[in-house]
Structure formats: structure tokens, C-alpha cells
Design an enzyme around this catalytic site. Structure first.
Site, PDB file in Angstrom:
ATOM      1  N   HIS A  42       0.748  -1.188   0.012  1.00  0.00           N
ATOM      2  CA  HIS A  42       0.086  -0.004   0.020  1.00  0.00           C
ATOM      3  C   HIS A  42       0.982   1.031   0.059  1.00  0.00           C
ATOM      4  CE1 HIS A  42      -3.854  -2.281   0.691  1.00  0.00           C
ATOM      5  NE2 HIS A  42      -3.317  -2.472   1.870  1.00  0.00           N
TER       6      HIS A  42
HETATM    7  C1  BDR Z   1      -3.402   1.913   4.818  1.00  0.00           C
HETATM    8  O1  BDR Z   1      -4.052   1.925   6.087  1.00  0.00           O
HETATM    9  C2  BDR Z   1      -2.945   1.496   6.743  1.00  0.00           C
HETATM   10  O2  BDR Z   1      -3.462   0.289   7.398  1.00  0.00           O
HETATM   11  C3  BDR Z   1      -1.794   1.138   5.893  1.00  0.00           C
HETATM   12  O3  BDR Z   1      -0.568   1.547   6.494  1.00  0.00           O
HETATM   13  C4  BDR Z   1      -2.051   1.973   4.652  1.00  0.00           C
HETATM   14  O4  BDR Z   1      -1.553   3.275   4.925  1.00  0.00           O
HETATM   15  C5  BDR Z   1      -3.861   0.816   3.864  1.00  0.00           C
HETATM   16  O5  BDR Z   1      -5.580   0.924   3.800  1.00  0.00           O
END
Ligand code: BDR
Ligand code: CA
Length: 328
Positions: A251
Site C-alpha cells: 500500500h
Molecule cells: C492503509 O491503511 C494502513 O493500515 C496502511 O498503513 C495503509 O496506509 C491501507 O489501507
């Protein structure tokens, strides 16, 4: 004649966070990124924990000169959601019992640090936000002219077509502070959303992390160990591409890769809103109609970009090769 790639002067707004750490490592290692500061926010854990993780991460990554400013402990208007310890661990970094950092935070808030840097170097700073958007909204409130002085904003958050990861419609960073996300998308700065439509298609495999660990034992061990909890979560909840080589979606690091390799992403554009209440709370809504609706909620909203397509394996390779090539 060879053209020089630009150096991106970057502040990362972050809630470390297992995948945040991977993004920070990439920013440090990439030759065209100058990481100026980390600003911290609640999200994957409370803000005291994410701040401690930011400080410790910089120590492990041998980058103590990068400044850290602590930011928001809660969203602008909604109640803070429970931290997702089932994804990131109680300590936000996969329960790896990190040593207490020696490095300390700056004597200013995250929003103040952002405003100060941007005003010192107008037109030069890129903000990459990989947590809830509260600090960016607070910075816009502190300096209403900020949007015209930032080079660009890249946000990991939201989703255009793909399902959400907290509700069927909402992604974690947006639902953690929907009002802030709506303010940030309405600010009128050049902004690109790197959401679940693309990050779910960028798979980082254990074999990749094992290669990084072999090349850089101490940094690689840290990234490997912190990601065990994350891998277990994704193994339990999402289909795996390879049977014996688990993977997680990349992500946060994908937002940093976008900064240096934008051609690997396909974008759509339009005015956007974030739903702030009801069953769709946290949902990103983009008007792709090309019509002019005379509706108060959509009038005067600036055009934003959102990634909907990605060359996933190439983005992952940029990440892994950058880490492998760096001399830690
Ligand atoms: C996002 O949410 C967090 O859990 C992760 O770090 C990322 O920024 C993904 O949806
Ligand atoms: Ca994050």
C-alpha cells in the site's frame, strides 16, 4: 544527451505501521528522493506509538537526520476508530519489541512543520501522505495559502472501484478521518490518490523481503520481522498469488513509487468528495461524468487524479531493486 531525473524533496505524513516502514525505507534509499521529515498521525496505532515507531525506524535505517514532528491524536470530527492491532500488532510494527529510541521529536506540531518547510521552499516540497489525512487538513487551516505553495501531494488512501478494506466501500486512511480527507481533496493543490484499486495489485512477496534481508542483514531483518504479523493477516484474509511464497499488498510504498515512476500508473480525473456520514462513511466519490452538475456539494470542487490501473510487478520491482541497490 541524458536527462537528469528530478530530486523530489519529500515530507512523509505517516502512521507507522508495517507498510509505512517499507515506504520510509524506500524514500531513504531512492536516489531521486530527499526525505526531509516524517510527520506522524494516529491510525495504525495511537499517535504516541506511531511517533515512537517513526523515531525507531529512522534509527534502524541509519537516517537520524530526518526530522520527526508529532501530529494529530484523533480525527477532526468523528470518533477515533479502534487501532487495527489485528493487522499491524499492538505496537503498530508487528509486536517486535523495538528498543526505545534515542532520537526525539521536534518542538513543533506536524502541521507547523509542514507549513514551515513549504513556506521556506515554496513550489519545491512534495507531501506524501500514507496515514489518515488529519495533519494535512490542519496544515491547510494553519496556512490557507499552503495549497498553492506545495509542489504536489500524493495520498495512499481511498478506492475508486475496488472494495474497501474497513467497510465494503471505505479504505482505512479515509475512514479514519473522512472530514480531513474531504478537505484535502478540496484544497486545489495538484493531488494524486494511490488507492486500493492499485495497491491491492502490487504484491510484495516473502522471497523479495528475504533477498533484502540477505543483502542488508540489519535493515532487512527489521523489515522482515515487522512484516510477519502483516503477512499472517493477509494470508488469513486474502487469496494468495503463490502457494509457498506469501505476499502482502504494497500500500504505502506504492505512493512513493508513483512519485518517481508515475508512468507505471494509469489515472482518472475529476472533482472528488469523501462521504462523511452514514453507511458509506469514508468512501471516495469521484465525478467522472464530465458534466457540470449544479449541485452545491459538487460546485467549485477542484479536479484530482486517482490511480485506477498499475503495472503491479514493475512497481514492486522498483521498490525491491531500490532497497537492494542502497548501501546500508
Ligand atoms: C492503509 O491503511 C494502513 O493500515 C496502511 O498503513 C495503509 O496506509 C491501507 O489501507
Ligand atoms: Ca499507513
Amino acid at each position: 544527451m541524458t536527462t537528469m531525473s528530478p530530486t523530489h524533496k519529500v515530507i512523509i505524513d505517516t502512521d507507522p505501521g508495517i507498510d509505512d516502514v517499507q515506504a520510509i525505507a524506500f524514500a531513504i534509499a531512492h536516489k531521486n528522493i530527499e526525505l526531509l521529515a516524517l510527520t506522524t498521525v494516529f491510525g495504525n496505532a495511537d499517535v504516541k506509538t506511531t511517533t515512537r515507531n517513526a523515531l525507531s525506524t529512522l534509527e534502524v535505517l541509519d537516517s537520524e537526520s530526518v526530522q520527526v514532528a508529532e501530529g494529530a491524536e484523533s480525527p477532526l470530527s468523528t470518533n477515533r476508530l479502534d487501532a487495527p492491532d489485528f493487522v499491524h500488532g499492538i505496537d503498530g510494527l508487528g509486536n517486535i519489541a523495538l528498543a526505545v529510541p534515542q532520537k526525539v521529536v521536534e518542538n513543533m506540531s506536524a502541521a507547523e512543520l509542514i507549513v514551515e518547510y513549504v513556506n521556506r521552499q515554496p513550489g519545491e516540497i512534495s507531501l506524501v501522505a500514507i496515514g489518515p489525512l488529519t495533519n494535512l487538513a490542519l496544515a491547510l487551516e494553519l496556512d490557507p495559502g499552503l495549497a498553492s505553495k506545495v509542489k504536489q501531494v500524493v495520498v495512499m488512501g481511498g478506492t475508486v472501484i475496488a472494495p474497501g478494506n474497513v467497510t465494503p466501500l471505505a479504505e482505512a486512511n479515509f475512514i479514519n478521518d473522512p472530514h480531513a480527507a474531504d478537505i484535502v481533496l478540496g484544497a486545489g493543490w495538484p493531488i494524486t490518490i494511490i488507492g486500493l484499486d492499485v495497491t491491492m495489485k502490487v504484491s510484495l512477496f516473502d522471497s523479495d523481503l528475504a533477498n533484502v534481508r540477505e543483502k542488508h542483514p540489519s535493515v532487512g531483518e527489521f523489515i522482515w520481522n515487522s512484516s510477519r504479523h502483516y503477512v499472517d493477516f493477509y494470508k488469513a484474509h486474502y487469496p494468495q498469488e503463490r502457494e509457498v511464497d506469501p505476499s502482502t499488498p504494497m500500500h504505502d510504498a506504492s505512493a512513493l513509487v508513483y512519485l518517481v515512476e508515475p508512468s507505471l500508473f494509469e489515472l482518472v480525473s475529476g472533482p472528488a468528495r469523501v462521504i462523511c456520514e452514514g453507511i458509506a462513511i469514508g468512501q471516495l466519490a469521484i465525478d467522472r461524468s464530465n458534466r457540470k452538475f449544479e449541485l452545491p456539494d459538487w460546485e467549485n470542487r477542484p479536479t484530482i487524479n486517482a490511480a485506477v490501473g498499475v503495472q503491479g510487478p514493475q512497481v514492486k520491482d522498483v521498490f525491491v531493486d531500490t532497497l537492494l541497490d542502497y548501501s546500508w
